[in-house]
Design a protein around this motif. Structure first.
Motif, PDB file in Angstrom:
ATOM      1  N   UNK A  69       0.844  -1.256   0.042  1.00 22.39           N
ATOM      2  CA  UNK A  69       0.052  -0.011  -0.019  1.00 22.39           C
ATOM      3  C   UNK A  69       0.840   1.244  -0.009  1.00 22.39           C
ATOM      4  N   UNK A  70       0.422   2.152  -1.010  1.00 28.09           N
ATOM      5  CA  UNK A  70       1.187   3.442  -0.987  1.00 28.09           C
ATOM      6  C   UNK A  70       0.393   4.359  -0.221  1.00 28.09           C
ATOM      7  N   UNK A  71       1.103   4.883   0.936  1.00 25.06           N
ATOM      8  CA  UNK A  71       0.024   5.748   2.027  1.00 25.06           C
ATOM      9  C   UNK A  71       0.199   7.273   1.715  1.00 25.06           C
ATOM     10  N   UNK A  72       1.135   7.602   1.283  1.00 24.40           N
ATOM     11  CA  UNK A  72       1.598   9.113   1.211  1.00 24.40           C
ATOM     12  C   UNK A  72       2.243   9.555   0.235  1.00 24.40           C
ATOM     13  N   UNK A  73       2.204  10.773  -0.524  1.00 22.29           N
ATOM     14  CA  UNK A  73       2.895  11.528  -1.481  1.00 22.29           C
ATOM     15  C   UNK A  73       3.015  12.845  -1.390  1.00 22.29           C
ATOM     16  N   UNK A  74       4.044  13.470  -1.916  1.00 21.02           N
ATOM     17  CA  UNK A  74       4.419  14.873  -1.844  1.00 21.02           C
ATOM     18  C   UNK A  74       5.263  15.196  -2.920  1.00 21.02           C
ATOM     19  N   UNK A  75       4.981  16.528  -3.408  1.00 21.08           N
ATOM     20  CA  UNK A  75       5.905  17.023  -4.266  1.00 21.08           C
ATOM     21  C   UNK A  75       6.846  17.990  -3.686  1.00 21.08           C
ATOM     22  N   UNK A  76       8.140  18.021  -4.387  1.00 22.26           N
ATOM     23  CA  UNK A  76       8.972  18.995  -4.017  1.00 22.26           C
ATOM     24  C   UNK A  76       8.846  20.597  -4.348  1.00 22.26           C
ATOM     25  N   UNK A  77       9.313  21.321  -3.948  1.00 21.43           N
ATOM     26  CA  UNK A  77       8.978  22.770  -4.177  1.00 21.43           C
ATOM     27  C   UNK A  77       8.953  23.062  -5.469  1.00 21.43           C
ATOM     28  N   UNK A  78      10.009  22.406  -6.030  1.00 20.88           N
ATOM     29  CA  UNK A  78       9.991  22.677  -7.840  1.00 20.88           C
ATOM     30  C   UNK A  78       8.984  22.112  -8.430  1.00 20.88           C
ATOM     31  N   UNK A  79       8.359  21.040  -7.984  1.00 20.84           N
ATOM     32  CA  UNK A  79       7.488  20.112  -8.773  1.00 20.84           C
ATOM     33  C   UNK A  79       7.851  19.107  -9.711  1.00 20.84           C
ATOM     34  N   UNK A  80       9.396  19.161  -9.775  1.00 17.44           N
ATOM     35  CA  UNK A  80       9.777  18.012 -10.723  1.00 17.44           C
ATOM     36  C   UNK A  80      10.230  16.738 -10.133  1.00 17.44           C
ATOM     37  N   UNK A  81       9.821  16.355  -8.975  1.00 18.88           N
ATOM     38  CA  UNK A  81       9.924  15.174  -8.077  1.00 18.88           C
ATOM     39  C   UNK A  81       9.019  15.036  -7.239  1.00 18.88           C
ATOM     40  N   UNK A  82       8.547  13.570  -7.447  1.00 24.58           N
ATOM     41  CA  UNK A  82       7.251  13.354  -6.374  1.00 24.58           C
ATOM     42  C   UNK A  82       7.886  12.097  -5.582  1.00 24.58           C
ATOM     43  N   UNK A  83       7.579  12.358  -3.909  1.00 21.30           N
ATOM     44  CA  UNK A  83       8.075  11.445  -3.015  1.00 21.30           C
ATOM     45  C   UNK A  83       6.906  10.644  -2.686  1.00 21.30           C
ATOM     46  N   UNK A  84       7.123   9.204  -2.383  1.00 21.38           N
ATOM     47  CA  UNK A  84       5.921   8.399  -1.971  1.00 21.38           C
ATOM     48  C   UNK A  84       6.479   7.536  -0.880  1.00 21.38           C
ATOM     49  N   UNK A  85       5.736   7.265   0.057  1.00 18.80           N
ATOM     50  CA  UNK A  85       5.947   6.296   0.970  1.00 18.80           C
ATOM     51  C   UNK A  85       5.030   5.037   0.864  1.00 18.80           C
ATOM     52  N   UNK A  86       5.256   3.858   1.585  1.00 12.84           N
ATOM     53  CA  UNK A  86       4.476   3.076   1.527  1.00 12.84           C
ATOM     54  C   UNK A  86       4.845   1.741   2.648  1.00 12.84           C
ATOM     55  N   UNK A  87       3.959   0.693   2.603  1.00 15.54           N
ATOM     56  CA  UNK A  87       4.316  -0.244   3.609  1.00 15.54           C
ATOM     57  C   UNK A  87       5.478  -1.347   3.175  1.00 15.54           C
ATOM     58  N   UNK A  88       5.974  -0.805   2.088  1.00 17.01           N
ATOM     59  CA  UNK A  88       7.058  -1.621   1.505  1.00 17.01           C
ATOM     60  C   UNK A  88       8.683  -1.316   2.079  1.00 17.01           C
ATOM     61  N   UNK A  89       8.419  -1.577   3.379  1.00 18.91           N
ATOM     62  CA  UNK A  89       9.778  -1.163   4.174  1.00 18.91           C
ATOM     63  C   UNK A  89       9.912   0.223   4.619  1.00 18.91           C
TER      64      UNK A  89
END
Length: 254
Positions: free
Chosen positions: A188-208
């Motif tokens: 499961x992917x639980x949370x996402x966030x863009x960096x300030x420039x919008x050129x990167x997307x960070x995601x966190x999950x239950x995959x460790x």
């Protein structure tokens, strides 16, 4: 969270025990926080003076909160399938959406405040006009419930995450086109966030215990992919994945 504690404030309690907080959102002035919890009430907290007030009560658990950039609207997605809007001028509530069989898992205002995205238990995304209070388009997005929605800083992209272990990236001016799908997680992917420039997307999950960073711009994606490839696309691959009507170009600098 079990309670909200800021400075020397005491946490709020209900019937002898702490209230679990289900959603939080900052007001645009950064001096107030909106919260909701298992008591089905929505609060505004004053970060400078201390204290809080209840602005509304829902019939079921609030799962997500978002505040419009100008602070005039607070929106909540509920477990019983409602999207509730409060006007902050007088905290008058209105029901934007109601489907008891389909809980609203995530809500997010765009940075312009003109649009709103909502994601539901069935994995669908609704893209709303805030001024008209109507759905612009329905996106049949994920194979499982939506967990998070985020707009890029320039509102050109909408990212979604889900229990189906994927992150999807939608171009808001071309929502009829299929999204870019990232499949970096195995759970499961639980949370996402863009960096300030919008050129990167960070995601966190239950995959460790890890975070995954994906590029969002076509140029950045090409540079990332080309680091892992030792060849350009073939003509047949170009025809299949890009289009026969678009002149062939080398996909990597080789």
């Amino acid at each position: 969270f079990r309670s909200i504690r800021i400075g020397n404030w005491s946490p709020r309690y209900c019937k002898g025990g702490p209230i679990y907080i289900t959603a939080l959102a900052f007001m645009p002035d950064n001096k107030h926080i909106v919260s909701s919890g298992e008591d089905n009430k929505v609060y505004i907290w004053d970060l400078e003076q201390g204290g809080y007030k209840v602005i509304g009560t829902t019939k079921s658990l609030v799962l997500s909160l978002s505040v419009s950039p100008d602070g005039s609207l607070i929106v909540a997605g509920t477990k019983d399938g409602k999207i509730v809007l409060w006007e902050t001028s007088d905290f008058t509530p209105s029901i934007l959406y109601d489907d008891p069989q389909n809980s609203v898992q995530a809500v997010a205002f765009s940075h312009s405040g003109r649009t709103l995205a909502s994601g539901d238990l069935q994995g669908n995304i609704k893209y709303w006009s805030v001024s008209k209070r109507t759905v612009i388009t329905n996106l049949h997005a994920h194979a499982a419930r939506i967990t998070d929605l985020k707009f890029s800083p320039n509102d050109e992209l909408l990212a979604s995450s889900s229990f189906d272990a994927t992150v999807q990236l939608w171009f808001t001016n071309e929502l009829t086109n299929p999204p870019v799908k990232f499949q970096d997680h195995t759970s499961w992917v639980l949370s996402i966030a863009f960096n300030a420039g919008g050129d990167k997307l960070v995601s966190g999950s239950l995959s460790g215990n890890r975070l995954v960073v994906d590029p969002t711009l076509t140029k950045s994606m090409a540079e990332t992919f080309c680091q892992k490839l030792d060849r350009n696309m073939t003509q047949n691959e170009w025809n299949t994945y890009v289009g026969k009507d678009i002149p062939y170009e080398k996909t990597c600098r080789q």
